[in-house]
Enzyme design. Structure first.
Site, PDB file in Angstrom:
ATOM      1  N   CYS A  25       0.928  -1.372  -0.057  1.00 43.80           N
ATOM      2  CA  CYS A  25      -0.090   0.106  -0.067  1.00 43.80           C
ATOM      3  C   CYS A  25       0.818   1.409  -0.033  1.00 43.80           C
ATOM      4  O   CYS A  25       0.426   2.485  -0.203  1.00 43.80           O
ATOM      5  CB  CYS A  25      -0.778   0.131   1.220  1.00 43.80           C
ATOM      6  SG  CYS A  25      -1.912  -1.375   1.248  1.00 43.80           S
ATOM      7  N   HIS A  71      -9.889   1.908  -0.755  1.00 46.05           N
ATOM      8  CA  HIS A  71      -8.416   1.805  -0.702  1.00 46.05           C
ATOM      9  C   HIS A  71      -7.932   0.855  -1.898  1.00 46.05           C
ATOM     10  O   HIS A  71      -7.672  -0.293  -1.703  1.00 46.05           O
ATOM     11  CB  HIS A  71      -8.079   1.426   0.552  1.00 46.05           C
ATOM     12  CG  HIS A  71      -6.459   0.895   0.847  1.00 46.05           C
ATOM     13  ND1 HIS A  71      -5.463   1.722   0.118  1.00 46.05           N
ATOM     14  CD2 HIS A  71      -6.140  -0.035   1.529  1.00 46.05           C
ATOM     15  CE1 HIS A  71      -4.469   1.074   0.290  1.00 46.05           C
ATOM     16  NE2 HIS A  71      -4.777   0.095   1.208  1.00 46.05           N
ATOM     17  N   CYS A 126       0.679   3.235   5.954  1.00 41.74           N
ATOM     18  CA  CYS A 126       1.359   1.824   6.467  1.00 41.74           C
ATOM     19  C   CYS A 126       1.079   0.923   4.958  1.00 41.74           C
ATOM     20  O   CYS A 126       0.344   0.994   4.134  1.00 41.74           O
ATOM     21  CB  CYS A 126       0.350   1.309   7.404  1.00 41.74           C
ATOM     22  SG  CYS A 126      -1.384   1.189   7.035  1.00 41.74           S
TER      23      CYS A 126
END
Ligand SMILES: CC(=O)CC(=O)SCCNC(=O)CCNC(=O)[C@H](O)C(C)(C)COP(=O)(O)OP(=O)(O)OC[C@H]1O[C@@H](n2cnc3c(N)ncnc32)[C@H](O)[C@@H]1OP(=O)(O)O
Length: 427
Positions: free
Chosen positions: A96, A382, A413
């Site tokens: 990510c 996301h 993160c």
């Protein structure tokens, strides 16, 4: 031969373009990473007039879930886009953190004078996830391909058993532990004593702030419509902490009880985002006013395998608890020096654990009025590799709206126990 002279220059964030994010298996179910990334890139090319050869130095992008045919997704995207085909491009992947790491890679070249401008970005789709053949079948097929005769091929192929036909499906899980992202986040939530109410409040704020930002037209020049969507599909403007409190938990531990729901966790999402970066000279020559400057960045990693097995504070998504203090120390800044703070909301509990860790490490508290002021991943959704680019473009524009110098912090993160962070400043 004299050594090559390298200058270090300020890197400007000129603008961003992304497609609206969609819930997986929804409106983008038949769209590939390449198609989504092309749409976002074309939006940027059109807005900033980037069609001419040589205008953009390079395109850096990535995807977390990638088909083997997309071995260089960025280059394939350029070839299908309105960017000139003579634009070099390469892929990058840090789970990510991919979108933000792509921005950093591009920025480093601009800072060192190796290029004048670059586009960075990312795309991900859980709808069009690559299914692989399982390892046993793959080995048989490779053996058959290597065989020099028909007999040899048949000899290999007769080894195929029904069990070999079970596909290899990518799981949203850590290879070293077998635990999903949500299960890891639940261990961290317990270690940091993060309760349900605080998670639901954070999730409600994310939806309300994203809704308000759309309402005032903030995303008009950042979001390009795609496949019938004009805004993020996951957004629920009516989300309140009370409504979220009624959802049943999906992740959590028996003690003190599961607290993570579909409302305070990000949904699986499809989407793509891009950012235009450049030297100040490049921007000014084209009459483009930079939105902000990228002035610091950092990455960190934690031993989440040991940490999560022991139920400790260094969980899978806690590397920003190390990256941010390190970055601020190098930059001579404290948390109080930031007007805006953007923390990627993988899960509400992970944002709250990160804030608690910064506080424990002596960085101080973050004023919630400055945190994710235009909403974040809980509301937008996301698409893993796209999130970093979304945040950079959003924060740069938020800073540009201010009439005085202002500074913003980014914290993302990433799976694998990593974290990518950055500082943006409005001159
Ligand atoms: C990868 C990295 O490197 C780092 C990271 O970012 S880690 C994070 C990676 N992402 C993830 O792990 C994704 C985690 N999320 C998931 O797996 C899934 O979304 C989930 C298991 C949490 C939920 O899946 P689901 O059950 O299919 O969700 P969904 O059906 O949409 O929602 C369940 C219910 O909650 C409701 N709901 C969801 N959000 C809501 C909201 N904001 N307000 C009110 N209701 C809501 C839905 O309406 C639905 O209600 P019904 O059952 O009555 O229809």
């Amino acid at each position: 031969m004299s050594p090559q002279k390298m200058s270090v220059r300020r890197v400007a964030v000129v603008g961003g373009a992304r497609i609206p994010f969609a819930r997986s298996d929804g409106p983008y179910a038949t769209a590939s990473n390449q198609q989504m990334l092309t749409a976002a890139l074309d939006g940027l090319v059109e807005r900033y007039g980037l069609q001419e050869p040589g205008v953009v130095g390079e395109f850096v992008a990535g995807a977390v879930l990638k088909h083997s045919r997309d071995f260089n997704l960025a280059r394939e995207t350029v070839l299908g886009s309105r960017l000139h085909p003579a634009t070099p491009a390469y892929d990058i992947q840090q789970a990510c953190g991919t979108g933000l790491q792509a921005v950093i890679a591009a920025a480093n070249k601009i800072a060192l004078g190796q290029t004048e401008s670059a586009v960075a970005g990312g795309a991900d789709t859980a709808s069009d996830a690559p299914l692989g053949v399982n390892d046993s079948l793959r080995r048989i097929l490779l053996e058959a391909r290597r065989a020099k005769s028909l007999g040899g091929r048949v000899k290999a192929l007769v080894k195929v058993r029904p069990g070999h036909l079970v596909p290899d499906i990518p799981r949203n899980a850590e290879p070293r532990t077998g635990l999903s992202m949500g299960e890891h986040a639940a261990v961290t939530a317990r270690a940091w004593g993060i309760g349900r109410e605080a998670q639901d409040e954070l999730a409600a704020a994310s939806h309300q702030r994203l809704a308000a930002a759309y309402e005032r037209g903030f995303f008009q020049d950042l979001v390009v419509p795609f496949r019938g969507l004009a805004r993020d599909q996951n957004l629920r403007p009516g989300s309140t902490a009370e409504k979220l409190a009624s959802l049943k938990p999906v992740f959590g531990l028996d003690h003190p009880g599961p607290t993570m729901t579909a409302g305070n966790s990000t949904p699986l999402t499809d989407g793509a985002a891009t950012v235009l970066l450049a030297s100040e000279e490049w921007a000014r020559e084209r009459g483009l006013e930079p939105l902000a400057y990228l002035t610091a960045y950092e990455t960190a990693a934690v031993d989440f395998v040991g940490g999560d097995v022991a139920g400790g504070e260094d969980g899978l998504l806690m590397a920003p608890a190390y990256a941010v203090p390190r970055m601020l120390e190098r930059a001579g800044l404290g948390l109080a020096d930031f007007d805006l703070v953007e923390i990627h909301e993988a899960f509400a509990s992970q944002v709250l654990a990160t804030l608690a860790a910064w506080e424990k490490r002596g960085l101080g508290t973050v004023d919630r009025a400055r945190l994710n002021v235009a909403g974040s991943s809980l509301a937008t959704g996301h698409p893993f590799a796209a999130t970093g680019a979304r945040i950079v473009a959003t924060l740069a524009k938020l800073l540009a709206e201010r009439d005085a110098p202002a500074r913003g912090l980014i914290s993302v993160c990433a799976a694998g126990g990593q974290g990518v962070t950055a500082v943006l400043e409005r001159a």
